[in-house]
Every structure is written in structure tokens, then in C-alpha cells.
Design an enzyme around this catalytic site. Structure first.
Site, PDB file in Angstrom:
ATOM      1  N   THR A  21     -16.908  -3.458  12.087  1.00 28.23           N
ATOM      2  CA  THR A  21     -15.857  -2.731  11.375  1.00 28.23           C
ATOM      3  C   THR A  21     -16.320  -1.331  10.974  1.00 28.23           C
ATOM      4  O   THR A  21     -17.519  -1.028  10.966  1.00 28.23           O
ATOM      5  CB  THR A  21     -15.436  -3.489  10.102  1.00 28.23           C
ATOM      6  OG1 THR A  21     -16.546  -3.547   9.199  1.00 28.23           O
ATOM      7  CG2 THR A  21     -14.948  -4.891  10.418  1.00 28.23           C
ATOM      8  N   ASP A  22     -15.348  -0.507  10.630  1.00 29.87           N
ATOM      9  CA  ASP A  22     -15.659   0.822  10.107  1.00 29.87           C
ATOM     10  C   ASP A  22     -15.740   0.745   8.582  1.00 29.87           C
ATOM     11  O   ASP A  22     -15.673  -0.342   7.997  1.00 29.87           O
ATOM     12  CB  ASP A  22     -14.634   1.839  10.599  1.00 29.87           C
ATOM     13  CG  ASP A  22     -13.213   1.541  10.146  1.00 29.87           C
ATOM     14  OD1 ASP A  22     -13.022   0.776   9.170  1.00 29.87           O
ATOM     15  OD2 ASP A  22     -12.281   2.087  10.760  1.00 29.87           O
ATOM     16  N   GLN A  23     -15.851   1.872   7.937  1.00 25.91           N
ATOM     17  CA  GLN A  23     -16.016   1.924   6.489  1.00 25.91           C
ATOM     18  C   GLN A  23     -14.822   1.327   5.741  1.00 25.91           C
ATOM     19  O   GLN A  23     -14.955   0.878   4.614  1.00 25.91           O
ATOM     20  CB  GLN A  23     -16.239   3.374   6.062  1.00 25.91           C
ATOM     21  CG  GLN A  23     -16.700   3.527   4.637  1.00 25.91           C
ATOM     22  CD  GLN A  23     -17.072   4.965   4.321  1.00 25.91           C
ATOM     23  OE1 GLN A  23     -16.698   5.879   5.038  1.00 25.91           O
ATOM     24  NE2 GLN A  23     -17.817   5.142   3.246  1.00 25.91           N
ATOM     25  N   MET A  24     -13.653   1.277   6.387  1.00 25.45           N
ATOM     26  CA  MET A  24     -12.449   0.732   5.756  1.00 25.45           C
ATOM     27  C   MET A  24     -12.307  -0.768   5.996  1.00 25.45           C
ATOM     28  O   MET A  24     -11.322  -1.372   5.588  1.00 25.45           O
ATOM     29  CB  MET A  24     -11.214   1.462   6.277  1.00 25.45           C
ATOM     30  CG  MET A  24     -11.215   2.938   5.950  1.00 25.45           C
ATOM     31  SD  MET A  24      -9.800   3.810   6.658  1.00 25.45           S
ATOM     32  CE  MET A  24     -10.180   3.723   8.403  1.00 25.45           C
ATOM     33  N   VAL A  26     -11.888  -2.083   8.957  1.00 23.85           N
ATOM     34  CA  VAL A  26     -11.040  -2.253  10.138  1.00 23.85           C
ATOM     35  C   VAL A  26     -11.941  -2.346  11.371  1.00 23.85           C
ATOM     36  O   VAL A  26     -12.913  -1.606  11.505  1.00 23.85           O
ATOM     37  CB  VAL A  26     -10.068  -1.055  10.289  1.00 23.85           C
ATOM     38  CG1 VAL A  26      -9.273  -1.143  11.580  1.00 23.85           C
ATOM     39  CG2 VAL A  26      -9.137  -0.991   9.084  1.00 23.85           C
TER      40      VAL A  26
END
Length: 143
Positions: A21-24, A26
Site C-alpha cells: 500500500t501507499d501512505q494512504m 491504498v
């Protein structure tokens, strides 16, 4: 290219890891291509053979020649996903698969795509798919 309907369809579950996932939170887009590969390899296993055996015993590889992915909804950290894989085209030296990714327990498609694969030998030269794999992929009982 034979594009009739094949009984070759399978499902595999994967859980989204934090590293995917990314920082959010997602899922990063390239992970869907990895999950497509997981679905394809598991479909082969469900059909009675292992991709590793194709490589080691028969010097037969199926590299991706074309990949398309359409993203419809995000997947998030710790989601359990279902990757549905279906064989959609078969020829002695070419295979095509279609994929759909769902959140487990849901019916909304998060992503869908297709891959086209060449059949090559260990030196990456085009070759025909051995008959035993054609038979398994077509769902024809072996003799």
C-alpha cells in the site's frame, strides 16, 4: 486463436499486506499484476499441473507479452481479495487470460484485466505448448 469458452476458471484469495500500500493505505497499482500472476499459477495448479514443472521438466515458459489493467475501486491494507482467473484464448504458442479482483464477500469488481502470453523454450524461442498442457487447459480428459 481459439477463443471459445473454457472450463478453466479458478479463484485464489490474497490478503493485502502493508508493504503493498501507499501512505494512504491504498494498494499500489502494480500489485494487481502480481496478483494476476498468482491467479494464473494457481489456476494451473487447480488444473492438475504446476508452472514450475512446465519450466523444469518441459523447458516451457509463458512470458507476458501484453498486459492491460482497468482500476475501478481501490483496495486497502488488510483487505482479503479474491482473484478470479479465466483462460480466454488458447493456441499452440499463445495463451490469453482474463482476471477480476473482488473484495472477499463483495461483488464489486475492484480491478479487471487481461494478459497475453507467448509460449517459449528455455532460450526464449517460440515453441508449441506440449499436448498435455493443451489438454489440461482445454478441460479435455486425458487418455
Amino acid at each position: 486463436m481459439d477463443k471459445k469458452s473454457y472450463p478453466a476458471e479458478g479463484e485464489v484469495r490474497v490478503r493485502v499486506r502493508y508493504a503493498e500500500t501507499d501512505q494512504m493505505g491504498v494498494v499500489y497499482h502494480s500489485n494487481f499484476a502480481i496478483w494476476f500472476e498468482i491467479g494464473r499459477v494457481e489456476l494451473m495448479r487447480q488444473l492438475g499441473f504446476a508452472y514450475r514443472d512446465m519450466e523444469e521438466r518441459d523447458q516451457c515458459r509463458i512470458p507476458v507479452a501484453d498486459l492491460h489493467i482497468r482500476y475501478k475501486e481501490p483496495a486497502y491494507y488488510d483487505d482479503e481479495l479474491v482473484v478470479r482467473t479465466r483462460l480466454t484464448g488458447i493456441h499452440r504458442s499463445l495463451l490469453q487470460f482474463r482476471y477480476q479482483v473482488f473484495r472477499a464477500g463483495g461483488d464489486a469488481v475492484l480491478a479487471e484485466g487481461e494478459t497475453t502470453h507467448l509460449i517459449v523454450d528455455h532460450q526464449l524461442k517460440r515453441r508449441s505448448l506440449p499436448q498435455k498442457y493443451l489438454t489440461a487447459l482445454r478441460g479435455v480428459p486425458s487418455e
